[in-house]
Design a protein around this motif. Structure first.
Motif, PDB file in Angstrom:
ATOM      1  N   VAL A 132     -14.654   5.648  -0.531  1.00 10.80           N
ATOM      2  CA  VAL A 132     -13.315   6.019  -0.974  1.00 10.80           C
ATOM      3  C   VAL A 132     -13.403   6.745  -2.310  1.00 10.80           C
ATOM      4  CG1 VAL A 132     -11.085   5.074  -1.699  1.00 10.80           C
ATOM      5  CG2 VAL A 132     -12.375   3.963   0.151  1.00 10.80           C
ATOM      6  N   TYR A 145       0.817  -1.220   0.000  1.00  8.42           N
ATOM      7  CA  TYR A 145       0.000   0.000   0.000  1.00  8.42           C
ATOM      8  C   TYR A 145       0.843   1.259   0.000  1.00  8.42           C
ATOM      9  CZ  TYR A 145      -3.612  -3.351   1.205  1.00  8.42           C
ATOM     10  OH  TYR A 145      -4.465  -4.427   1.186  1.00  8.42           O
ATOM     11  N   HIS A 202      -1.985   6.660   1.882  1.00  7.35           N
ATOM     12  CA  HIS A 202      -3.324   6.498   1.303  1.00  7.35           C
ATOM     13  C   HIS A 202      -3.900   5.139   1.657  1.00  7.35           C
ATOM     14  CE1 HIS A 202      -1.569   9.763  -1.081  1.00  7.35           C
ATOM     15  NE2 HIS A 202      -2.809  10.197  -1.175  1.00  7.35           N
ATOM     16  N   LYS A 203      -3.677   4.720   2.906  1.00  5.49           N
ATOM     17  CA  LYS A 203      -4.287   3.470   3.365  1.00  5.49           C
ATOM     18  C   LYS A 203      -5.761   3.755   3.590  1.00  5.49           C
ATOM     19  CE  LYS A 203      -0.182   2.395   6.028  1.00  5.49           C
ATOM     20  NZ  LYS A 203       0.375   2.553   7.378  1.00  5.49           N
ATOM     21  N   VAL A 204      -6.632   3.012   2.939  1.00  4.61           N
ATOM     22  CA  VAL A 204      -8.055   3.203   3.227  1.00  4.61           C
ATOM     23  C   VAL A 204      -8.549   2.025   4.056  1.00  4.61           C
ATOM     24  CG1 VAL A 204      -8.424   4.657   1.205  1.00  4.61           C
ATOM     25  CG2 VAL A 204      -8.894   2.218   1.043  1.00  4.61           C
ATOM     26  N   LYS A 231     -11.283   7.558  -5.501  1.00  4.77           N
ATOM     27  CA  LYS A 231     -10.079   6.991  -6.115  1.00  4.77           C
ATOM     28  C   LYS A 231      -9.473   7.998  -7.088  1.00  4.77           C
ATOM     29  CE  LYS A 231     -12.625   3.075  -6.999  1.00  4.77           C
ATOM     30  NZ  LYS A 231     -12.788   1.749  -7.636  1.00  4.77           N
ATOM     31  N   PRO A 258     -14.264   0.350   0.521  1.00 13.05           N
ATOM     32  CA  PRO A 258     -13.064  -0.455   0.735  1.00 13.05           C
ATOM     33  C   PRO A 258     -13.396  -1.923   0.942  1.00 13.05           C
ATOM     34  CG  PRO A 258     -13.553   0.932   2.658  1.00 13.05           C
ATOM     35  CD  PRO A 258     -14.535   1.305   1.601  1.00 13.05           C
ATOM     36  N   TYR A 304      -7.989   7.487  -1.943  1.00  9.65           N
ATOM     37  CA  TYR A 304      -7.061   6.406  -2.291  1.00  9.65           C
ATOM     38  C   TYR A 304      -6.206   6.779  -3.491  1.00  9.65           C
ATOM     39  CZ  TYR A 304      -5.217   1.878  -3.640  1.00  9.65           C
ATOM     40  OH  TYR A 304      -4.359   0.843  -3.961  1.00  9.65           O
TER      41      TYR A 304
END
Ligand code: CO
Length: 433
Positions: free
Chosen positions: A341, A328, A332-334, A343, A404, A374
Motif C-alpha cells: 500500500v 474507511y 481507498h479500501k485496501v 500511503k 495492509p 490508501y
C-alpha cells in the motif's frame, strides 16, 4: 507450504524471538552476523571499504545496517529503507511490585497507543533489558526474556460489568491495568521481583540497578484461514516491515551494489521518535555523514548524495475490515493479500508525494506485484510514521508504504500471507535498480 507461507513462517519466528525492541535489534543483528556484516561502534574510528557490509546499534534497540556501494555517493545517493522496532505495549514501572488484596501485582505504564482491552485474559510475560553493576563496579546491560507466562490481566466478569458489550471494554489506566503476578506472602514485594530477575539471569539481585521491561504475549505466531492465507502475531506493526527490509538487504544479488544500501530500524516511533535513538534524532544523519566523510568526500558531495537519495518509509497500513465499513474512506479500501500500500496524506502525515509514489509504483510494476493506494477518511485524524520527520531532517525524497493489516496496535494483529513476499520483492527491486 508455498514460498509466500515459508517467508511468513520466517517472519513469525523473527517476531517470536523478538518480544521487545531490544530483542528485535538483537535478532536483526544475529541475521546480519550470519551474513558476514561487521559491527561498527559509534565511539570508534571507522575505515570502510567499497562493498563492505556493516551495522551499528544505538542504545541496544535502534539499528542501522548498510552495504557500501562501489560508485561514488554523489553519483548514486543512498537507498534507504526505514522502519521501527518498537510496538505499543505496557511497561513495568521502576517500583512496580506491590501487594493488593493478598495478591502480588506489578504497576505498569502505557507505552504508545495500544488497544488496552486486548491485553486482558492473555498469557502475558516480560522481556527487555536490565542494567547491573558487575564485581569490578562496571555498569553492564543484559537482555532478559521470561519465556513462560508470568502475568495476567483478568477481566471483570460480565455479571459485574453487564454493559460491557454495549459500552465497550474499558480499563482505567492507573487503577485497572496493574498485572497479577502471584499471591502475597511474608516477603517484601520488591525483594520477590528482584529474586525473580536473579533466578532468570544469574545476576545477584543486589547488583541489579534498573530495568526496562516490556509486557508481551507468549502466544506464538500462527496461520489461519481456509487456505492458511492469513497470519497473526503481536508486533506486526512494525516488525513485519523490519523483516521485509532486512530480507531485501540480505538478498544474495546485492552483495556488490553500485549505490550504498541502508536499512535503518528505529526504536521510539510509537512515542513520537524525538529521542536519542529515535528517527527524529541524529542517528541516521550522523551515520550517513560518517559514511560519506570516511571516503574523504567533500562536504558538497555529501549534500549531492543526499539530494540523489531515496527513502522508503515502511510501516503497516490499515486493511479494510468489512464489519466496520464506516471507518474507511469508501474509494481507498485496501485489501489484505492484494499487495503493498502506498500511503498518501495531503497534510503530509505520510511523506509520499506524486513523484515518490510514482517511483514506488514503477518498482511494483517491474516486479509484477499489485499495489494499492490508501487515504484516510477526511473526517477522522490520520496517524503518522517516521517518514515525514526523517525525510525533513535529511532532505531526502521519501515514500510511505506498508502492507495492509487488521487490528493495528492490538496485542494480536493479523495480515495476509501473500503481501509479505510481495513487499520483499519490491524492496529488493528498489535496492537493485
Ligand atoms: Co507503525
Amino acid at each position: 507450504m508455498n514460498t509466500a507461507q515459508k517467508c511468513v513462517s520466517a517472519l513469525l519466528n523473527f517476531i517470536d524471538e523478538s518480544p521487545s525492541p531490544w530483542h528485535a535489534a538483537h535478532s536483526v543483528e544475529k541475521k546480519l552476523l550470519a551474513h558476514n556484516f561487521q559491527e561498527l561502534k559509534e565511539t570508534e574510528s571507522w575505515s570502510l571499504e567499497k562493498n563492505g557490509h556493516y551495522y551499528l546499534i544505538r542504545d541496544d534497540s535502534s539499528i542501522i545496517a548498510f552495504i557500501m556501494g562501489h560508485k561514488s555517493l554523489a553519483e548514486t545517493g543512498y537507498k534507504i529503507i526505514g522502519a521501527h522496532t518498537d510496538s505499543p505495549s505496557l511497561r513495568i514501572k521502576p517500583k512496580a511490585p506491590h501487594y493488593e488484596g493478598s495478591l502480588l501485582r506489578l504497576g505498569v505504564e502505557v507505552y504508545g497507543g495500544p488497544i488496552l482491552a486486548t491485553f486482558s485474559d492473555r498469557d502475558l510475560s516480560l522481556a527487555g533489558r536490565i542494567s547491573y553493576k558487575d564485581n569490578q563496579n562496571i555498569i553492564k546491560t543484559q537482555l532478559v526474556h521470561f519465556k513462560e507466562a508470568l502475568l495476567r490481566l483478568p477481566n471483570l466478569a460480565i455479571h459485574m460489568n453487564s454493559k460491557v458489550n454495549a459500552e465497550g471494554l474499558k480499563f482505567h489506566k492507573q487503577n485497572e491495568l496493574p498485572l497479577l503476578l502471584s499471591c502475597a506472602n511474608e516477603q517484601l514485594p520488591e525483594q520477590r521481583f528482584y529474586k525473580l530477575l536473579e533466578k532468570l539471569t544469574g545476576i545477584d539481585s543486589k547488583q541489579i540497578l534498573s530495568w526496562e521491561l516490556n509486557v508481551y504475549d507468549t502466544q506464538k505466531g500462527s496461520f489461519w484461514g481456509e487456505n492458511q492465507e492469513f497470519y497473526s502475531n503481536s508486533q506486526l506493526d512494525n516488525l513485519a516491515s523490519c523483516d521485509a527490509g532486512l530480507q531485501a538487504l540480505l538478498d544474495n544479488k546485492l552483495k556488490q551494489p553500485e549505490a550504498t544500501l541502508v536499512c535503518a530500524f528505529f526504536d521510539h516511533e510509537e512515542i513520537g521518535s524525538e529521542t536519542y535513538k529515535g528517527a527524529n534524532g541524529n542517528f541516521l544523519s550522523d551515520t550517513l555523514a560518517r559514511i560519506a566523510f570516511n571516503f574523504d568526500e567533500k562536504q558538497e558531495n555529501y549534500h549531492r548524495a543526499l539530494a540523489m537519495s531515496f527513502m522508503i518509509s515502511a510501516d503497516m497500513a490499515h486493511a479494510y475490515q468489512p464489519n466496520f465499513p464506516a471507518a474507511y474512506e469508501p474509494n481507498h479500501k485496501v485489501m489484505v493479500n492484494q499487495g503493498p500500500v502506498i500511503k498518501v496524506n495531503e497534510n503530509q502525515r505520510y511523506s509520499s508525494e506524486s513523484v515518490s509514489a510514482a517511483m514506488f509504483i514503477n518498482w511494483c510494476q517491474q516486479e509484477d506485484v499489485p499495489y494499492q493506494q490508501y487515504a484516510h477518511r477526511t473526517d477522522i485524524p490520520c496517524g503518522s510514521t517516521l517518514g515525514p520527520m526523517s525525510s525533513a531532517k535529511l532532505g531526502i525524497r521519501t515514500v510511505d508504504v506498508g502492507n495492509p493489516m487488521w487490528a493495528m496496535h492490538s496485542i494480536r494483529e493479523s495480515a495476509g500471507v501473500y503481501d509479505h513476499l510481495n513487499m520483499i520483492k519490491v524492496l529488493r527491486r528498489f535496492f537493485e535498480n
